[in-house]
Design a protein around this motif. Structure first.
Motif, PDB file in Angstrom:
ATOM      1  N   TRP A  67     -21.577   1.319 -43.546  1.00 16.93           N
ATOM      2  CA  TRP A  67     -20.577   0.249 -43.511  1.00 16.93           C
ATOM      3  C   TRP A  67     -19.916   0.137 -42.150  1.00 16.93           C
ATOM      4  O   TRP A  67     -19.536  -0.956 -41.724  1.00 16.93           O
ATOM      5  CB  TRP A  67     -19.543   0.477 -44.609  1.00 16.93           C
ATOM      6  N   TYR A  70     -22.346  -1.833 -40.287  1.00 24.33           N
ATOM      7  CA  TYR A  70     -22.375  -3.213 -40.799  1.00 24.33           C
ATOM      8  C   TYR A  70     -21.224  -4.039 -40.226  1.00 24.33           C
ATOM      9  O   TYR A  70     -21.432  -5.126 -39.672  1.00 24.33           O
ATOM     10  CB  TYR A  70     -22.305  -3.190 -42.323  1.00 24.33           C
ATOM     11  N   THR A  73     -21.510  -4.535 -36.427  1.00 24.30           N
ATOM     12  CA  THR A  73     -22.485  -5.584 -36.119  1.00 24.30           C
ATOM     13  C   THR A  73     -21.914  -6.960 -36.409  1.00 24.30           C
ATOM     14  O   THR A  73     -22.084  -7.900 -35.621  1.00 24.30           O
ATOM     15  CB  THR A  73     -23.766  -5.374 -36.942  1.00 24.30           C
ATOM     16  N   LEU A 240     -26.698  -2.494 -36.939  1.00 24.66           N
ATOM     17  CA  LEU A 240     -27.637  -2.391 -38.055  1.00 24.66           C
ATOM     18  C   LEU A 240     -29.084  -2.353 -37.583  1.00 24.66           C
ATOM     19  O   LEU A 240     -29.915  -1.644 -38.159  1.00 24.66           O
ATOM     20  CB  LEU A 240     -27.435  -3.560 -39.022  1.00 24.66           C
ATOM     21  N   VAL A 260     -31.478  -1.595 -45.338  1.00 22.19           N
ATOM     22  CA  VAL A 260     -30.669  -2.135 -44.242  1.00 22.19           C
ATOM     23  C   VAL A 260     -31.136  -3.540 -43.864  1.00 22.19           C
ATOM     24  O   VAL A 260     -30.335  -4.459 -43.680  1.00 22.19           O
ATOM     25  CB  VAL A 260     -30.725  -1.210 -43.010  1.00 22.19           C
ATOM     26  N   THR A 263     -30.133  -6.093 -46.501  1.00 17.63           N
ATOM     27  CA  THR A 263     -28.697  -6.373 -46.379  1.00 17.63           C
ATOM     28  C   THR A 263     -28.427  -7.350 -45.248  1.00 17.63           C
ATOM     29  O   THR A 263     -27.603  -8.270 -45.383  1.00 17.63           O
ATOM     30  CB  THR A 263     -27.922  -5.068 -46.140  1.00 17.63           C
ATOM     31  N   MET A 264     -29.122  -7.187 -44.130  1.00 11.33           N
ATOM     32  CA  MET A 264     -28.970  -8.105 -43.005  1.00 11.33           C
ATOM     33  C   MET A 264     -29.436  -9.511 -43.381  1.00 11.33           C
ATOM     34  O   MET A 264     -28.768 -10.500 -43.063  1.00 11.33           O
ATOM     35  CB  MET A 264     -29.757  -7.587 -41.799  1.00 11.33           C
ATOM     36  N   THR A 267     -26.947 -11.201 -45.685  1.00 12.68           N
ATOM     37  CA  THR A 267     -25.762 -11.609 -44.920  1.00 12.68           C
ATOM     38  C   THR A 267     -26.040 -12.863 -44.110  1.00 12.68           C
ATOM     39  O   THR A 267     -25.226 -13.803 -44.097  1.00 12.68           O
ATOM     40  CB  THR A 267     -25.324 -10.471 -43.987  1.00 12.68           C
TER      41      THR A 267
END
Length: 285
Positions: A67, A70, A73, A240, A260, A263-264, A267
């Motif tokens: 986090w 995250y 970034t 990230l 990871v 998740t990117m 987002t």
């Protein structure tokens, strides 16, 4: 048009779209689905084994370092997007409203030229410029103001993001501003609206879609970039993209690296959809 002709036309359109559909399926949708599946795999004795467990998700999402990377970034990407948009706007405004058509075409041409060169090569050049004994610090030392630590800092990362995004932002903003009806700007001036007020009440709202699209492109490029944080930012704290490299090297943990990456992607999709929705949202009357 008869039903037979309509059916033939539909088949013709599908035939032309089929190569693009196949290409997207093979090289985008397919790998994306495999990466999602891989995030549920397990690594035992440095070998991946097919599984359907949430172990990688639970372990990684429960770690503070994930986090921290995250939000770091996200912060850098938002900051770079704001700086790029603000710096690009005066140049775009000048090209759209002040420069002649010929000068604008030449400016766009010169803005495209940096993309002919590898982004990595440009970043290596900026390493020399930002180094402790580099060009900028040499000039600052001559003035008695330096040297300053610019390489391996967040400042260096932001400089790299500007190198990546600024030409593209100027191009997209220029196209958007150039499409504005100049008579509306003249009408605002005739009604007593000052130059600065005209920009914020007339120009920016009319060019909102293009400005937002340019900002979205900047955010996407910065959020997923690996080169600038690594070579100009020193990779500490890691973003990230750097975390993906570190995770994959640590015991061949490709499934956790996939977590990871997913998740990117989620987002970026959320930000892009929200921004595009805002860009095309019509004013309520």
């Amino acid at each position: 048009m008869t039903s037979r002709e309509a059916t033939k036309s539909d088949h013709y359109a599908i035939a032309w779209r089929l190569p693009l559909i196949v290409w997207q399926g093979l090289f985008f949708v397919g790998p994306l689905l495999f990466m999602v599946a891989m995030s549920f795999f397990l690594v035992k004795n440095y070998r991946m084994e097919a599984a359907s467990q949430f172990t990688n998700w639970s372990r990684l999402l429960s770690k503070d370092f994930f986090w921290d990377a995250y939000f770091f970034t996200l912060f850098l990407a938002i900051l770079a997007t704001i700086i790029t948009s603000v710096v690009a706007f005066p140049a775009s405004y000048f090209l759209a409203f002040k420069a002649s058509d010929g000068a604008r075409r030449w400016a766009i041409f010169f803005l495209i030229i940096p993309f002919f060169t590898s982004y990595l090569v440009r970043i290596f050049a900026w390493q020399v410029i930002l180094a402790q004994q580099g060009v900028i610090n040499a000039g600052l030392s001559f003035l008695g103001l330096g040297p300053w630590q610019m390489l391996n800092t967040q400042f260096g990362t932001i400089v790299g993001y500007l190198v990546l995004c600024l030409p593209l932002a100027v191009i997209l903003q220029t196209f958007s501003l150039a499409s504005i009806d100049k008579r509306l700007v003249e009408a605002a001036h005739n009604l007593g609206c000052g130059r600065l007020r005209t920009v914020f009440t007339v120009v920016v709202p009319l060019a909102k879609t293009g400005l937002v699209v340019a900002a979205v492109f900047c955010f996407i490029l910065c959020f997923g970039d690996f080169v600038s944080p690594y070579y100009l930012g020193g990779s500490k704290p890691p973003t990230l993209s750097i975390l993906i490299i570190d995770t994959s090297k640590s015991g061949q943990q490709w499934p956790r690296a996939a977590v990871v990456a997913i998740t990117m992607i989620v987002t970026l999709l959320a930000v892009a959809l929200a921004a595009i929705g805002f860009a095309y949202k019509k004013r309520s009357t």
